[in-house]
Scaffold this motif. Structure first.
Motif, PDB file in Angstrom:
ATOM      1  N   HIS A  70       0.815  -1.220   0.000  1.00 53.74           N
ATOM      2  CA  HIS A  70       0.000   0.000   0.000  1.00 53.74           C
ATOM      3  C   HIS A  70       0.844   1.264   0.000  1.00 53.74           C
ATOM      4  O   HIS A  70       0.408   2.299  -0.499  1.00 53.74           O
ATOM      5  CB  HIS A  70      -0.950   0.011   1.204  1.00 53.74           C
ATOM      6  N   SER A  71       2.026   1.199   0.543  1.00 57.22           N
ATOM      7  CA  SER A  71       2.853   2.418   0.607  1.00 57.22           C
ATOM      8  C   SER A  71       3.895   2.437  -0.500  1.00 57.22           C
ATOM      9  O   SER A  71       3.718   3.117  -1.505  1.00 57.22           O
ATOM     10  CB  SER A  71       3.498   2.558   1.992  1.00 57.22           C
ATOM     11  N   SER A  72       4.963   1.690  -0.344  1.00 57.14           N
ATOM     12  CA  SER A  72       6.075   1.829  -1.294  1.00 57.14           C
ATOM     13  C   SER A  72       5.795   1.246  -2.682  1.00 57.14           C
ATOM     14  O   SER A  72       6.174   1.841  -3.685  1.00 57.14           O
ATOM     15  CB  SER A  72       7.365   1.249  -0.712  1.00 57.14           C
ATOM     16  N   SER A  73       5.125   0.104  -2.786  1.00 51.86           N
ATOM     17  CA  SER A  73       4.836  -0.468  -4.112  1.00 51.86           C
ATOM     18  C   SER A  73       3.879   0.427  -4.886  1.00 51.86           C
ATOM     19  O   SER A  73       4.065   0.663  -6.079  1.00 51.86           O
ATOM     20  CB  SER A  73       4.244  -1.872  -3.982  1.00 51.86           C
ATOM     21  N   ALA A  74       2.859   0.921  -4.203  1.00 54.87           N
ATOM     22  CA  ALA A  74       1.902   1.826  -4.842  1.00 54.87           C
ATOM     23  C   ALA A  74       2.598   3.099  -5.309  1.00 54.87           C
ATOM     24  O   ALA A  74       2.370   3.568  -6.424  1.00 54.87           O
ATOM     25  CB  ALA A  74       0.763   2.152  -3.880  1.00 54.87           C
ATOM     26  N   ALA A  75       3.459   3.656  -4.464  1.00 48.64           N
ATOM     27  CA  ALA A  75       4.187   4.875  -4.842  1.00 48.64           C
ATOM     28  C   ALA A  75       5.101   4.622  -6.032  1.00 48.64           C
ATOM     29  O   ALA A  75       5.225   5.467  -6.922  1.00 48.64           O
ATOM     30  CB  ALA A  75       4.991   5.399  -3.653  1.00 48.64           C
ATOM     31  N   LEU A  76       5.730   3.452  -6.050  1.00 49.67           N
ATOM     32  CA  LEU A  76       6.640   3.121  -7.151  1.00 49.67           C
ATOM     33  C   LEU A  76       5.899   3.093  -8.487  1.00 49.67           C
ATOM     34  O   LEU A  76       6.306   3.770  -9.431  1.00 49.67           O
ATOM     35  CB  LEU A  76       7.320   1.773  -6.908  1.00 49.67           C
ATOM     36  N   VAL A  77       4.805   2.333  -8.572  1.00 53.22           N
ATOM     37  CA  VAL A  77       4.118   2.235  -9.870  1.00 53.22           C
ATOM     38  C   VAL A  77       3.433   3.550 -10.238  1.00 53.22           C
ATOM     39  O   VAL A  77       3.364   3.888 -11.414  1.00 53.22           O
ATOM     40  CB  VAL A  77       3.135   1.035  -9.941  1.00 53.22           C
ATOM     41  N   ASN A  78       2.941   4.286  -9.249  1.00 50.71           N
ATOM     42  CA  ASN A  78       2.319   5.575  -9.547  1.00 50.71           C
ATOM     43  C   ASN A  78       3.318   6.586 -10.085  1.00 50.71           C
ATOM     44  O   ASN A  78       2.935   7.516 -10.786  1.00 50.71           O
ATOM     45  CB  ASN A  78       1.621   6.153  -8.315  1.00 50.71           C
ATOM     46  N   SER A  79       4.585   6.401  -9.767  1.00 48.79           N
ATOM     47  CA  SER A  79       5.604   7.333 -10.256  1.00 48.79           C
ATOM     48  C   SER A  79       6.057   7.017 -11.676  1.00 48.79           C
ATOM     49  O   SER A  79       6.775   7.802 -12.285  1.00 48.79           O
ATOM     50  CB  SER A  79       6.818   7.320  -9.317  1.00 48.79           C
ATOM     51  N   LYS A  80       5.653   5.888 -12.206  1.00 47.39           N
ATOM     52  CA  LYS A  80       6.099   5.454 -13.527  1.00 47.39           C
ATOM     53  C   LYS A  80       5.116   5.874 -14.614  1.00 47.39           C
ATOM     54  O   LYS A  80       3.905   5.715 -14.471  1.00 47.39           O
ATOM     55  CB  LYS A  80       6.260   3.924 -13.565  1.00 47.39           C
ATOM     56  N   VAL A  81       5.653   6.400 -15.695  1.00 48.05           N
ATOM     57  CA  VAL A  81       4.840   6.762 -16.852  1.00 48.05           C
ATOM     58  C   VAL A  81       4.308   5.478 -17.479  1.00 48.05           C
ATOM     59  O   VAL A  81       5.044   4.508 -17.630  1.00 48.05           O
ATOM     60  CB  VAL A  81       5.679   7.560 -17.881  1.00 48.05           C
ATOM     61  N   GLY A  82       3.041   5.469 -17.810  1.00 48.74           N
ATOM     62  CA  GLY A  82       2.456   4.311 -18.476  1.00 48.74           C
ATOM     63  C   GLY A  82       1.687   3.388 -17.554  1.00 48.74           C
ATOM     64  O   GLY A  82       1.002   2.482 -18.021  1.00 48.74           O
ATOM     65  N   CYS A  83       1.780   3.580 -16.235  1.00 42.67           N
ATOM     66  CA  CYS A  83       0.996   2.765 -15.318  1.00 42.67           C
ATOM     67  C   CYS A  83      -0.413   3.347 -15.264  1.00 42.67           C
ATOM     68  O   CYS A  83      -0.615   4.512 -14.933  1.00 42.67           O
ATOM     69  CB  CYS A  83       1.607   2.735 -13.922  1.00 42.67           C
ATOM     70  N   LEU A  84      -1.401   2.531 -15.621  1.00 39.31           N
ATOM     71  CA  LEU A  84      -2.781   2.988 -15.675  1.00 39.31           C
ATOM     72  C   LEU A  84      -3.501   2.819 -14.345  1.00 39.31           C
ATOM     73  O   LEU A  84      -4.343   3.626 -13.985  1.00 39.31           O
ATOM     74  CB  LEU A  84      -3.538   2.240 -16.765  1.00 39.31           C
ATOM     75  N   LYS A  85      -3.194   1.741 -13.633  1.00 36.87           N
ATOM     76  CA  LYS A  85      -3.817   1.485 -12.344  1.00 36.87           C
ATOM     77  C   LYS A  85      -3.082   0.352 -11.658  1.00 36.87           C
ATOM     78  O   LYS A  85      -2.250  -0.319 -12.255  1.00 36.87           O
ATOM     79  CB  LYS A  85      -5.303   1.141 -12.486  1.00 36.87           C
ATOM     80  N   TYR A  86      -3.409   0.167 -10.391  1.00 42.41           N
ATOM     81  CA  TYR A  86      -2.898  -0.976  -9.664  1.00 42.41           C
ATOM     82  C   TYR A  86      -3.967  -1.419  -8.674  1.00 42.41           C
ATOM     83  O   TYR A  86      -4.902  -0.680  -8.384  1.00 42.41           O
ATOM     84  CB  TYR A  86      -1.602  -0.646  -8.903  1.00 42.41           C
ATOM     85  N   ARG A  87      -3.819  -2.633  -8.197  1.00 40.55           N
ATOM     86  CA  ARG A  87      -4.679  -3.103  -7.120  1.00 40.55           C
ATOM     87  C   ARG A  87      -3.933  -4.141  -6.301  1.00 40.55           C
ATOM     88  O   ARG A  87      -3.033  -4.818  -6.794  1.00 40.55           O
ATOM     89  CB  ARG A  87      -6.009  -3.615  -7.628  1.00 40.55           C
ATOM     90  N   ILE A  88      -4.309  -4.207  -5.055  1.00 39.76           N
ATOM     91  CA  ILE A  88      -3.695  -5.128  -4.113  1.00 39.76           C
ATOM     92  C   ILE A  88      -4.752  -6.154  -3.739  1.00 39.76           C
ATOM     93  O   ILE A  88      -5.860  -5.786  -3.332  1.00 39.76           O
ATOM     94  CB  ILE A  88      -3.182  -4.366  -2.873  1.00 39.76           C
ATOM     95  N   LEU A  89      -4.415  -7.419  -3.899  1.00 39.40           N
ATOM     96  CA  LEU A  89      -5.364  -8.496  -3.629  1.00 39.40           C
ATOM     97  C   LEU A  89      -4.874  -9.317  -2.446  1.00 39.40           C
ATOM     98  O   LEU A  89      -3.710  -9.718  -2.401  1.00 39.40           O
ATOM     99  CB  LEU A  89      -5.506  -9.390  -4.861  1.00 39.40           C
ATOM    100  N   GLU A  90      -5.762  -9.534  -1.510  1.00 37.70           N
ATOM    101  CA  GLU A  90      -5.426 -10.395  -0.389  1.00 37.70           C
ATOM    102  C   GLU A  90      -6.505 -11.458  -0.281  1.00 37.70           C
ATOM    103  O   GLU A  90      -7.660 -11.214  -0.634  1.00 37.70           O
ATOM    104  CB  GLU A  90      -5.278  -9.613   0.901  1.00 37.70           C
ATOM    105  N   PRO A  91      -6.146 -12.644   0.184  1.00 35.46           N
ATOM    106  CA  PRO A  91      -7.116 -13.737   0.218  1.00 35.46           C
ATOM    107  C   PRO A  91      -8.233 -13.476   1.226  1.00 35.46           C
ATOM    108  O   PRO A  91      -8.055 -12.751   2.204  1.00 35.46           O
ATOM    109  CB  PRO A  91      -6.284 -14.952   0.622  1.00 35.46           C
ATOM    110  N   ILE A  92      -9.356 -14.086   0.964  1.00 36.33           N
ATOM    111  CA  ILE A  92     -10.495 -13.978   1.871  1.00 36.33           C
ATOM    112  C   ILE A  92     -10.156 -14.639   3.207  1.00 36.33           C
ATOM    113  O   ILE A  92     -10.493 -14.131   4.266  1.00 36.33           O
ATOM    114  CB  ILE A  92     -11.748 -14.619   1.231  1.00 36.33           C
ATOM    115  N   ASP A  93      -9.470 -15.765   3.141  1.00 37.41           N
ATOM    116  CA  ASP A  93      -9.060 -16.491   4.343  1.00 37.41           C
ATOM    117  C   ASP A  93      -7.857 -15.779   4.969  1.00 37.41           C
ATOM    118  O   ASP A  93      -6.782 -15.710   4.369  1.00 37.41           O
ATOM    119  CB  ASP A  93      -8.693 -17.932   3.978  1.00 37.41           C
ATOM    120  N   ALA A  94      -8.032 -15.248   6.161  1.00 35.51           N
ATOM    121  CA  ALA A  94      -6.981 -14.473   6.830  1.00 35.51           C
ATOM    122  C   ALA A  94      -5.736 -15.304   7.142  1.00 35.51           C
ATOM    123  O   ALA A  94      -4.670 -14.746   7.406  1.00 35.51           O
ATOM    124  CB  ALA A  94      -7.524 -13.861   8.116  1.00 35.51           C
ATOM    125  N   LEU A  95      -5.852 -16.623   7.096  1.00 31.55           N
ATOM    126  CA  LEU A  95      -4.692 -17.470   7.391  1.00 31.55           C
ATOM    127  C   LEU A  95      -3.859 -17.799   6.157  1.00 31.55           C
ATOM    128  O   LEU A  95      -2.761 -18.314   6.268  1.00 31.55           O
ATOM    129  CB  LEU A  95      -5.153 -18.764   8.076  1.00 31.55           C
TER     130      LEU A  95
END
Length: 172
Positions: free
Chosen positions: A31-56
């Motif tokens: 959420h912090s550094s990876s998002a900032a990295l891709v947002n700083s790059k020309v050509g990145c249209l969007k990003y999303r972070i996926l986490e499993p439904i099962d917390a384990l």
């Protein structure tokens, strides 16, 4: 490996298995550094972070969508096929991989290849449910509206209201 050149959008999918007890910290870094990295790059249209439904379940995914393969290559250089790990990430994971996919035109997220834009709200990823739908605003400020076709491309009447076209639109 032969790489097909195309002007189609590319999904870069980074999958990681978090080390025991490190999943939450890895997600926080996404959420912090990876998002900032891709947002700083020309050509990145969007990003999303996926986490499993099962917390384990320790697997997490960081997916970014790029204008085309050239944009990925510019952003990540000659090592575009490899995972780019900012400092401190490797200690949080037991395994990781990166893969690249063409984004299909029939994907559920509508993509306008002519203008290389996603619909409002998809790029920001903020998920703000309080934002008004441009077709169904909660507060009307003008009583007289011009009736438009369903695609809002042609005027069909000069003094009719469009309220009957959108009906009682339910807000998400």
């Amino acid at each position: 490996m032969t790489v097909r050149s195309s002007s189609r959008p590319i999904a870069r999918v980074f999958r990681a298995t978090a080390a025991p007890g490190c999943r939450d910290e890895l997600l926080q870094r996404f959420h912090s550094s990876s998002a900032a990295l891709v947002n700083s790059k020309v050509g990145c249209l969007k990003y999303r972070i996926l986490e499993p439904i099962d917390a384990l379940t320790p697997e997490v995914v960081f997916e970014s969508v790029w204008r085309d393969l050239d944009a990925v290559k510019v952003a990540f250089g000659d090592a575009w096929r490899q995972s780019h790990l900012p400092e401190g990430y490797s200690a949080l994971m037991t395994a990781y991989s990166v893969h690249h996919f063409f984004v299909s035109e029939s994907s559920t997220t509508k993509f306008d290849s002519e203008t290389a834009k996603f619909p409002f709200g998809v790029i920001s990823g903020h998920g703000d449910k309080s934002a008004e739908c441009p077709l169904c605003p909660r507060k009307r400020t003008l009583i007289e509206r011009v009736r438009m076709s369903a695609l809002c491309r042609k005027q069909t009447s000069s003094s009719a209201s469009i309220d009957h076209l959108v009906g009682n639109c339910k807000q998400a």
